[in-house]
Design a protein around this motif. Structure first.
Motif, short mmCIF file in Angstrom:
data_model
loop_
_atom_site.label_atom_id
_atom_site.label_comp_id
_atom_site.label_asym_id
_atom_site.label_seq_id
_atom_site.Cartn_x
_atom_site.Cartn_y
_atom_site.Cartn_z
N VAL A 179 0.93 -1.49 -0.15
CA VAL A 179 0.41 0.22 0.08
C VAL A 179 0.81 1.26 -0.19
CG1 VAL A 179 -2.22 1.59 1.49
CG2 VAL A 179 -1.61 -1.13 1.19
N ASN A 180 0.64 1.69 -0.70
CA ASN A 180 1.90 3.41 -1.44
C ASN A 180 1.07 4.27 0.12
OD1 ASN A 180 3.78 1.75 -2.71
ND2 ASN A 180 2.38 2.23 -4.52
N ARG A 181 0.05 4.55 -0.53
CA ARG A 181 -0.83 6.38 -0.08
C ARG A 181 -2.54 5.62 0.84
NH1 ARG A 181 2.11 10.81 -2.03
NH2 ARG A 181 0.72 11.94 -0.32
N CYS A 182 -2.35 6.83 1.57
CA CYS A 182 -4.46 6.86 2.13
C CYS A 182 -4.39 8.21 2.52
CB CYS A 182 -3.32 5.45 3.51
SG CYS A 182 -2.09 6.81 4.31
N GLN A 224 1.27 4.32 -23.09
CA GLN A 224 1.98 3.28 -23.46
C GLN A 224 2.97 3.08 -22.61
OE1 GLN A 224 1.78 1.47 -26.43
NE2 GLN A 224 0.69 1.73 -26.68
N LEU A 225 2.83 2.15 -21.97
CA LEU A 225 3.18 2.46 -20.31
C LEU A 225 4.65 1.51 -20.47
CD1 LEU A 225 -0.26 1.47 -18.40
CD2 LEU A 225 0.95 4.01 -19.65
N GLU A 226 5.88 2.00 -19.58
CA GLU A 226 6.93 1.55 -19.09
C GLU A 226 7.05 1.12 -17.62
OE1 GLU A 226 10.00 3.89 -20.07
OE2 GLU A 226 9.03 4.24 -22.08
N VAL A 227 5.95 1.24 -17.07
CA VAL A 227 6.52 0.91 -15.86
C VAL A 227 4.87 0.72 -15.95
CG1 VAL A 227 8.20 2.16 -15.16
CG2 VAL A 227 6.19 3.02 -14.61
N PHE A 228 4.66 -0.09 -14.35
CA PHE A 228 2.91 -0.56 -13.81
C PHE A 228 2.70 0.66 -13.11
CE2 PHE A 228 -0.51 -2.65 -11.79
CZ PHE A 228 -0.61 -3.36 -12.14
N PRO A 229 1.26 1.22 -13.81
CA PRO A 229 0.16 2.59 -13.07
C PRO A 229 0.02 2.40 -11.78
CG PRO A 229 -1.22 1.28 -14.57
CD PRO A 229 0.42 0.42 -14.69
N SER A 230 1.01 2.13 -10.39
CA SER A 230 0.32 1.85 -9.89
C SER A 230 0.14 3.69 -8.17
CB SER A 230 1.90 1.38 -8.13
OG SER A 230 2.71 0.52 -9.06
N VAL A 231 -0.30 3.10 -8.19
CA VAL A 231 -0.88 4.80 -7.27
C VAL A 231 -0.32 5.26 -6.36
CG1 VAL A 231 -2.86 5.38 -5.86
CG2 VAL A 231 -3.22 3.60 -7.56
N THR A 232 0.22 6.08 -6.81
CA THR A 232 1.84 7.34 -6.09
C THR A 232 1.25 8.67 -5.22
OG1 THR A 232 1.89 8.56 -7.80
CG2 THR A 232 3.08 6.39 -7.27
#
Length: 676
Positions: A179-182, A224-232
């Motif tokens: 879990v990155n952010r809240c 076009q994504l180079e990394v996975f779109p995680s929530v930051t």
């Protein structure tokens, strides 16, 4: 102060300009201000508003009277009193601060999340209490209704610390790996958390149950994504609007009653979005990554203005109901920006309103928000090079600006399955990580097998002798993983350097190699079956005192083999030489007598006198048998010296005849002799 005007919106950088060192005396400060124009014109809004190295986070207290900022080095927090425009206090920590939260209206109650899993509570007098959480934390939020402190980090759990009871409560277990952010909604107190898998989970603090899930990664399909779109990044506006920032540089705005975003904004840089905020008066969104702060309209997505970074941004803080923005960055100075179009200046620096009206425009920038910059090579890869010279491409420096919609369409045509391949790759990696817990037999690496066997043998000997090996094991160290996987790092045993420096290793006995392989296989099956560790190892007869003699013999043998190989290569090169046509120039009076083969060899075999007679000159050149080398002999050197001497004598005699003697000159006194 530095003034810029992107998109006709004036932005005043109040941190620009030179800063004076603290160790200067007042007299020297006044002298510098008189001489240097930049120092005289600078505006120091808050004294010492900086960090020794860099700043990480900036917050304004709810009452608006204090500003708290964290940075390094050493890790510290500084509190500034805006009424006095100076620093109130400074406190140092044992480790770097990840983030912090202000629990009271002023600075008297603050909680800090550290990078070493500690959570510190500070009161007005200093540190009040310190505790440790099970995993490394990434974000924290305080729920005032239940006095619960929510902490998220590198695990699926959301830790709940009740500050009224002073104890941990049962954590909220999410369906994510990390879990990155809240964030907590200020109106109805809904708790949301952003996960590594690109999802947002919503929880009700009253029932401690999950009430909904948003899959943000599925909404970003055209990029076009180079990394996975995680929530930051996460931020609420009012009771219904939720802003989500991703690791690929997109900002998604949701109405929490719908699972689809009503607005998607791309930063076009591909960098993670660090922070989000909303400007209530102008209905604008502020999104920040490490290179730019973009301010855009919430309903249409049109760019209002942007702030370029002189150093990488780390944190964003918007002073409520004003046009003042603080930005923590990778620079000692904490950046302060004032945008009159957003709102008035805060009450503690209201003089900025009258000051900025008198300033003139100094810098102009154009922001191309709907265009993507591409190079000529990228155009060729996208098959858009035929558009050069048309209105669809705008030439700029070493590339072109292309419309972002055209770029996305061409990118999807050129690489239609790029995102699907990336998802499959991530799934395979996750499966391989799950398989690591199973029992797996050791196998020799494909590259540098001999070196791996030698290292395994040394490790077994050290275990048997119960020695503590000071060095690291190359097979278990991830830094040297490519040495046994990448074929480019394979040892070339045919190279001359390897054969001369490592003759024993290069000519390792085959029986020795077989014994090592048998020993390796036998040892790994004993580990699987739980066999004893007292298995006899190989004898150390090969490492006896005769190794030195064997090594010298092997070195001499390798030198002999290398000399033979060189001679064979030279002979082969002489045979393979192709005789090219040659042109000869005949001098006047000479006759063509035909071509003679191997003339150079015959001349080299003849004596020096014969060479002088054949060539008819004083200097003779001999070709060496070792490469293209020549030796020059000057045969008539002595005769030339005698000849030059004779010519010199004749010259002196001629000069004497021309000179008149001094005794014939008139007026010359005769020498007088005195006899005593």
């Amino acid at each position: 102060m530095f003034v810029s005007d992107p998109n006709n919106v004036k932005i005043y950088n109040l941190s620009a300009g030179k800063s004076l060192p603290e160790w200067l005396s007042d007299r020297k400060r006044r002298a510098l201000q008189k001489k240097n124009v930049d120092i005289r014109r600078r505006i120091e809004l808050i004294q010492d508003f900086e960090m020794p190295g860099l700043s990480t986070t900036v917050r304004v207290s709810p009452d608006g009277n204090f500003i708290l900022a964290t940075g390094i080095y050493k890790p510290r927090v500084r509190c500034y009193d805006v009424n006095n425009l100076s620093m109130k206090f400074e406190r140092c920590f044992d480790s770097e601060v990840v983030t912090f939260e202000i629990l009271s209206e002023d600075y008297s109650k603050v909680v800090f999340l550290h990078s070493d899993r500690y959570v510190e509570f500070h009161a007005a007098h200093g540190r009040y209490y310190r505790l440790r959480i099970p995993r490394f934390g990434r974000d924290l939020k305080y729920h005032s209704g239940t006095c619960d402190l929510y902490v998220v980090g590198t695990g699926p759990e959301v830790y709940r610390l009740n500050l009224e009871q002073g104890q941990f409560l049962n954590p909220l277990v999410t369906a994510a790996s990390e879990v990155n952010r809240c964030a907590i909604n200020p109106v109805h107190q809904l708790f949301v958390c952003g996960t590594q898998e690109g999802k947002v989970e919503a929880w009700d603090p009253r029932t401690r149950g999950r009430v909904g899930t948003l899959d943000c990664a599925l909404s970003i399909t055209d990029a076009q994504l180079e990394v996975f779109p995680s929530v930051t990044a996460l931020k609420f506006q009012g009771s219904l609007t939720l802003g989500v920032g991703t690791a690929t540089g997109q900002v998604l705005l949701y109405d929490i009653r719908s699972s689809r975003p009503f607005r998607i904004k791309d930063h076009m840089y591909g960098l993670p979005v660090h922070d989000l905020d909303f400007h209530e008066a102008q209905d604008l969104v502020l999104s920040m990554d490490s290179s730019v702060i973009k301010i855009w309209e919430k309903q249409t997505g049109k760019l209002f203005t942007s702030i370029e970074a002189a150093a990488d941004f780390n944190g964003l803080c918007l002073v409520p109901n004003t046009g003042m923005i603080f930005a923590a960055n990778e620079d000692p100075k904490i950046q302060t920006y004032y945008i009159p179009s957003l709102g008035p200046a805060p009450r503690w620096c209201s003089f900025l309103d009258s000051l900025t009206e008198e300033l003139e425009e100094k810098h102009m920038d154009n922001v191309y928000d709907d265009y993507k910059f591409v190079t000529r090579k990228e155009l060729q890869d996208l098959s858009l090079d035929h558009l050069m010279g048309t209105n669809l491409l705008r030439a700029y420096m070493h590339g072109f600006f292309v419309d972002i919609r055209l770029y996305k369409k061409a990118k999807s045509v050129a690489e239609p399955f790029a995102f699907e391949e990336y998802k499959r790759k991530k799934i395979r990696e996750r499966i391989e990580e799950d398989r690591t817990n199973r029992v797996k037999l050791k196998t020799l690496p494909k590259v540098n097998k001999d070196l791996a066997l030698k290292l395994m043998d040394e490790e077994l000997k050290e275990k048997k002798k119960k020695r503590n090996k000071s060095g690291t094991n190359l097979l278990k160290d991830d830094r040297f993983k490519a040495l046994f996987e990448n074929p480019d790092f394979e040892v070339d045993k045919t190279a001359e350097e390897y054969r001369l420096l490592n003759p024993v290793v290069s000519q390792l006995d085959k029986s020795r190699m077989k014994d090592l392989k048998k020993k390796f296989m036998h040892q790994q099956f004993d580990e699987v079956e739980g066999g004893s560790e007292n298995e006899e190892s190989l004898s150390d007869s090969d490492s006896s005192s005769d190794d030195d003699q064997q090594w010298t013999k092997e070195v001499k043998h390798q030198h002999h083999l290398l000399r033979q190989e060189k001679m064979e290569r030279w002979k082969a090169e002489e045979k393979e030489e192709v005789v090219l046509p040659r042109f000869f120039e005949l001098k006047e009076g000479e006759e063509f007598k035909g071509l003679q083969g191997n003339t150079k060899k015959k001349q080299n075999n003849s004596s020096l006198g014969e060479r002088v007679q054949q060539e008819g000159r004083d200097t003779v050149r001999l070709l060496s048998s070792m490469g293209n080398r020549e030796i020059t002999f000057a045969v008539g050197k002595k005769q030339r010296i005698l000849k030059t001497r004779e010519q010199g004598k004749k010259h002196h005699e001629e000069r004497r005849k021309l000179l008149r003697p001094a005794k014939n000159l008139s007026g010359l006194r005769s020498k007088q002799k005195f006899i005593f």
